[in-house]
Design a protein around this motif. Structure first.
Motif, PDB file in Angstrom:
ATOM      1  N   GLU A 114      52.026  45.851  60.767  1.00 35.31           N
ATOM      2  CA  GLU A 114      52.997  45.978  59.676  1.00 35.31           C
ATOM      3  C   GLU A 114      52.291  45.935  58.330  1.00 35.31           C
ATOM      4  O   GLU A 114      51.375  45.135  58.110  1.00 35.31           O
ATOM      5  CB  GLU A 114      54.007  44.841  59.763  1.00 35.31           C
ATOM      6  CG  GLU A 114      55.064  44.863  58.682  1.00 35.31           C
ATOM      7  CD  GLU A 114      56.008  43.677  58.755  1.00 35.31           C
ATOM      8  OE1 GLU A 114      56.877  43.552  57.868  1.00 35.31           O
ATOM      9  OE2 GLU A 114      55.860  42.862  59.697  1.00 35.31           O
ATOM     10  N   LEU A 115      52.736  46.797  57.422  1.00 33.70           N
ATOM     11  CA  LEU A 115      52.207  46.791  56.066  1.00 33.70           C
ATOM     12  C   LEU A 115      52.935  45.779  55.195  1.00 33.70           C
ATOM     13  O   LEU A 115      54.075  45.403  55.480  1.00 33.70           O
ATOM     14  CB  LEU A 115      52.357  48.181  55.435  1.00 33.70           C
ATOM     15  CG  LEU A 115      51.588  49.336  56.058  1.00 33.70           C
ATOM     16  CD1 LEU A 115      51.923  50.629  55.330  1.00 33.70           C
ATOM     17  CD2 LEU A 115      50.095  49.077  56.028  1.00 33.70           C
ATOM     18  N   LEU A 116      52.285  45.364  54.134  1.00 30.58           N
ATOM     19  CA  LEU A 116      52.951  44.535  53.137  1.00 30.58           C
ATOM     20  C   LEU A 116      54.093  45.318  52.491  1.00 30.58           C
ATOM     21  O   LEU A 116      54.076  46.550  52.441  1.00 30.58           O
ATOM     22  CB  LEU A 116      51.947  44.108  52.062  1.00 30.58           C
ATOM     23  CG  LEU A 116      50.916  43.054  52.487  1.00 30.58           C
ATOM     24  CD1 LEU A 116      49.779  43.000  51.477  1.00 30.58           C
ATOM     25  CD2 LEU A 116      51.574  41.684  52.629  1.00 30.58           C
ATOM     26  N   ALA A 117      55.063  44.587  52.005  1.00 29.66           N
ATOM     27  CA  ALA A 117      56.205  45.220  51.339  1.00 29.66           C
ATOM     28  C   ALA A 117      55.801  45.647  49.933  1.00 29.66           C
ATOM     29  O   ALA A 117      55.444  44.821  49.099  1.00 29.66           O
ATOM     30  CB  ALA A 117      57.376  44.240  51.275  1.00 29.66           C
ATOM     31  N   CYS A 118      55.806  46.940  49.711  1.00 33.45           N
ATOM     32  CA  CYS A 118      55.516  47.481  48.377  1.00 33.45           C
ATOM     33  C   CYS A 118      55.992  48.926  48.363  1.00 33.45           C
ATOM     34  O   CYS A 118      55.584  49.723  49.205  1.00 33.45           O
ATOM     35  CB  CYS A 118      54.024  47.406  48.059  1.00 33.45           C
ATOM     36  SG  CYS A 118      53.608  48.010  46.399  1.00 33.45           S
ATOM     37  N   ALA A 119      56.847  49.260  47.428  1.00 37.21           N
ATOM     38  CA  ALA A 119      57.414  50.603  47.363  1.00 37.21           C
ATOM     39  C   ALA A 119      56.381  51.605  46.880  1.00 37.21           C
ATOM     40  O   ALA A 119      55.439  51.262  46.154  1.00 37.21           O
ATOM     41  CB  ALA A 119      58.627  50.612  46.438  1.00 37.21           C
ATOM     42  N   GLY A 120      56.583  52.847  47.260  1.00 36.05           N
ATOM     43  CA  GLY A 120      55.692  53.910  46.817  1.00 36.05           C
ATOM     44  C   GLY A 120      56.104  54.550  45.514  1.00 36.05           C
ATOM     45  O   GLY A 120      55.407  55.427  45.001  1.00 36.05           O
ATOM     46  N   ASP A 121      57.227  54.119  44.942  1.00 31.79           N
ATOM     47  CA  ASP A 121      57.719  54.735  43.707  1.00 31.79           C
ATOM     48  C   ASP A 121      57.781  53.732  42.560  1.00 31.79           C
ATOM     49  O   ASP A 121      58.674  53.790  41.713  1.00 31.79           O
ATOM     50  CB  ASP A 121      59.091  55.359  43.938  1.00 31.79           C
ATOM     51  CG  ASP A 121      60.127  54.342  44.415  1.00 31.79           C
ATOM     52  OD1 ASP A 121      59.744  53.187  44.699  1.00 31.79           O
ATOM     53  OD2 ASP A 121      61.307  54.709  44.505  1.00 31.79           O
ATOM     54  N   LEU A 132      49.634  46.433  46.578  1.00 36.92           N
ATOM     55  CA  LEU A 132      49.664  47.752  45.954  1.00 36.92           C
ATOM     56  C   LEU A 132      49.044  48.828  46.842  1.00 36.92           C
ATOM     57  O   LEU A 132      49.450  49.986  46.802  1.00 36.92           O
ATOM     58  CB  LEU A 132      48.964  47.717  44.602  1.00 36.92           C
ATOM     59  CG  LEU A 132      49.686  46.972  43.480  1.00 36.92           C
ATOM     60  CD1 LEU A 132      48.843  46.969  42.218  1.00 36.92           C
ATOM     61  CD2 LEU A 132      51.057  47.587  43.201  1.00 36.92           C
ATOM     62  N   LYS A 133      48.046  48.443  47.662  1.00 37.63           N
ATOM     63  CA  LYS A 133      47.461  49.436  48.564  1.00 37.63           C
ATOM     64  C   LYS A 133      48.493  49.945  49.568  1.00 37.63           C
ATOM     65  O   LYS A 133      48.507  51.126  49.919  1.00 37.63           O
ATOM     66  CB  LYS A 133      46.261  48.843  49.295  1.00 37.63           C
ATOM     67  CG  LYS A 133      44.960  48.938  48.516  1.00 37.63           C
ATOM     68  CD  LYS A 133      44.503  50.380  48.324  1.00 37.63           C
ATOM     69  CE  LYS A 133      43.102  50.478  47.761  1.00 37.63           C
ATOM     70  NZ  LYS A 133      42.673  51.876  47.528  1.00 37.63           N
ATOM     71  N   ALA A 134      49.367  49.048  50.036  1.00 38.27           N
ATOM     72  CA  ALA A 134      50.441  49.487  50.934  1.00 38.27           C
ATOM     73  C   ALA A 134      51.381  50.437  50.204  1.00 38.27           C
ATOM     74  O   ALA A 134      51.841  51.435  50.768  1.00 38.27           O
ATOM     75  CB  ALA A 134      51.201  48.275  51.469  1.00 38.27           C
ATOM     76  N   GLY A 135      51.663  50.144  48.948  1.00 41.05           N
ATOM     77  CA  GLY A 135      52.492  51.046  48.164  1.00 41.05           C
ATOM     78  C   GLY A 135      51.830  52.392  47.944  1.00 41.05           C
ATOM     79  O   GLY A 135      52.493  53.440  47.958  1.00 41.05           O
ATOM     80  N   CYS A 136      50.519  52.380  47.761  1.00 38.93           N
ATOM     81  CA  CYS A 136      49.783  53.648  47.601  1.00 38.93           C
ATOM     82  C   CYS A 136      49.867  54.504  48.865  1.00 38.93           C
ATOM     83  O   CYS A 136      50.020  55.728  48.790  1.00 38.93           O
ATOM     84  CB  CYS A 136      48.326  53.358  47.262  1.00 38.93           C
ATOM     85  SG  CYS A 136      48.049  52.704  45.602  1.00 38.93           S
ATOM     86  N   GLU A 137      49.770  53.853  50.018  1.00 36.06           N
ATOM     87  CA  GLU A 137      49.907  54.602  51.271  1.00 36.06           C
ATOM     88  C   GLU A 137      51.268  55.272  51.345  1.00 36.06           C
ATOM     89  O   GLU A 137      51.380  56.458  51.684  1.00 36.06           O
ATOM     90  CB  GLU A 137      49.732  53.661  52.462  1.00 36.06           C
ATOM     91  CG  GLU A 137      48.336  53.101  52.632  1.00 36.06           C
ATOM     92  CD  GLU A 137      48.226  52.266  53.894  1.00 36.06           C
ATOM     93  OE1 GLU A 137      49.086  52.428  54.791  1.00 36.06           O
ATOM     94  OE2 GLU A 137      47.294  51.453  53.995  1.00 36.06           O
ATOM     95  N   ARG A 138      52.309  54.536  51.017  1.00 33.77           N
ATOM     96  CA  ARG A 138      53.662  55.102  51.067  1.00 33.77           C
ATOM     97  C   ARG A 138      53.803  56.220  50.038  1.00 33.77           C
ATOM     98  O   ARG A 138      54.465  57.240  50.288  1.00 33.77           O
ATOM     99  CB  ARG A 138      54.685  53.995  50.836  1.00 33.77           C
ATOM    100  CG  ARG A 138      54.707  52.941  51.947  1.00 33.77           C
ATOM    101  CD  ARG A 138      55.797  51.890  51.735  1.00 33.77           C
ATOM    102  NE  ARG A 138      55.855  50.973  52.857  1.00 33.77           N
ATOM    103  CZ  ARG A 138      55.348  49.730  52.837  1.00 33.77           C
ATOM    104  NH1 ARG A 138      54.772  49.272  51.724  1.00 33.77           N
ATOM    105  NH2 ARG A 138      55.416  48.960  53.892  1.00 33.77           N
ATOM    106  N   ALA A 139      53.205  56.033  48.874  1.00 31.35           N
ATOM    107  CA  ALA A 139      53.286  57.064  47.827  1.00 31.35           C
ATOM    108  C   ALA A 139      52.671  58.370  48.313  1.00 31.35           C
ATOM    109  O   ALA A 139      53.208  59.453  48.057  1.00 31.35           O
ATOM    110  CB  ALA A 139      52.574  56.570  46.569  1.00 31.35           C
TER     111      ALA A 139
END
Length: 332
Positions: A114-121, A132-139
């Motif tokens: 599971e990734l950390l909770a962080c939005a891509g937007d 933030l790296k998890a958010g970057c992946e989603r972005a």
């Protein structure tokens, strides 16, 4: 291939550029041009990836066979870049980190973790956080139309390392004498040379591979003792290692990871540090050179002027144990 490196002048990006040039690829680097000099042979384009105008000037009328993103730290910037490059590249490789996983370093992680909770937007210029790296992946996945691969990087070492974890140990061991060694000599560690990471990343780009790969040496591939022995051999030192129990170090308020770089105690919160599962990466062709070779090459680089590139700090925290504190512990 025509390859765009987002970054390309510092440590891992430099390793990618050197490997790509050695393979005969045409390389464009995109960075601000302020931290390091781009390698001879690349087309160096300078700009701020946070600036939409700068990015538009980079991509206007151009296409690449592959993009490698070693510099994505902000989800907003990654999303913006991914949107602009959609339809302009055959493959997008994003360098993430094991920091993106919710369980690391407390527990073992793998590609399905599971990734950390962080939005891509998220809005731009978020304060630093490992999530933030998890958010970057989603972005990336939400904004790029085309084959992509995510590489969750383990602990990188090798020549041109800017933080200074391995360089600190090399410098300390080179001074000789009794050296405080953390934990136990047979404790497993898992490190990866930036050059091996780059070679694997380019293999994936050439194959237009997709998916996620935890990219580090297999668990148990080396030990702390082997690392320090390699430092002693590379420097020609007379160092004598005084192995000191985790409990003693923690009781003396020695900070893991920073005061003694690469030290992850066998204690709650750290037990998964060196247990990232790279089985899929190895099966896909990841090759890890002997640790002693990386240590030797890093020492040669330091001795040839490389220390000028080393910060010897992690963000705002200086690396390394104060000599007086080390001597106090050695005498206890």
């Amino acid at each position: 291939m025509d390859i765009l490196l987002l970054g390309g002048s510092k440590f891992l990006g430099r390793a990618y550029a050197a490997e790509a040039l050695a393979r005969g690829h045409r390389v464009t680097t995109y960075n601000r041009g302020v931290s390091r000099t781009d390698l001879p042979g690349v087309e160096a384009v300078h700009g701020d990836r946070g600036s939409l105008d700068d990015l538009r000037r980079l991509v206007d009328g151009r296409q690449w066979d592959a993009v490698v993103d070693t510099s994505g730290q902000q989800p907003h910037d990654v999303a913006q870049t991914a949107r602009l490059l959609s339809g302009r590249t055959g493959h997008y490789g994003f360098v993430s980190s094991v920091h993106a996983f919710a369980d690391w370093p407390a527990r073992p992680v793998g590609p399905e973790s599971e990734l950390l909770a962080c939005a891509g937007d998220l809005p731009p210029d978020q304060p630093f956080a490992t999530a933030l790296k998890a958010g970057c992946e989603r972005a990336l996945l939400e904004n790029h139309d085309g084959p992509s691969v995510i590489l969750n990087c383990g602990l990188l070492i090798g020549p041109h390392e800017p933080i200074g974890r391995l360089p600190w140990w090399l410098d300390r061991v080179a001074r000789g004498g009794r050296v405080l060694a953390p934990g136990a000599a047979d404790r497993p560690i898992s490190l990866i040379d930036a050059r091996d990471f780059a070679a694997f990343g380019l293999d994936l780009a050439e194959r237009r591979a997709t998916g996620r790969f935890v990219t580090t040496a297999p668990p148990g591939s080396a030990t702390t003792g082997e690392l320090l022995d390699a430092c002693r051999a590379a420097t020609g030192s007379d160092a004598e290692f005084a192995w000191t129990a985790d409990a003693t170090l923690l009781g003396a308020e020695v900070a893991p990871w920073t005061e003694l770089p690469l030290w992850a105690p066998a204690a709650e919160g750290w037990l998964g540090t060196w247990q990232a599962d790279s089985t899929a990466a190895v099966a896909a062709g990841l090759r890890i050179r002997p640790l002693a070779d990386t240590v030797r090459d890093t020492w040669a680089w330091l001795e040839s002027g490389g220390r000028a590139e080393v910060a010897y700090r992690q963000l705002e925290t200086p690396l390394g144990l104060d000599p007086a504190k080390e001597q106090s512990l050695l005498g206890s």
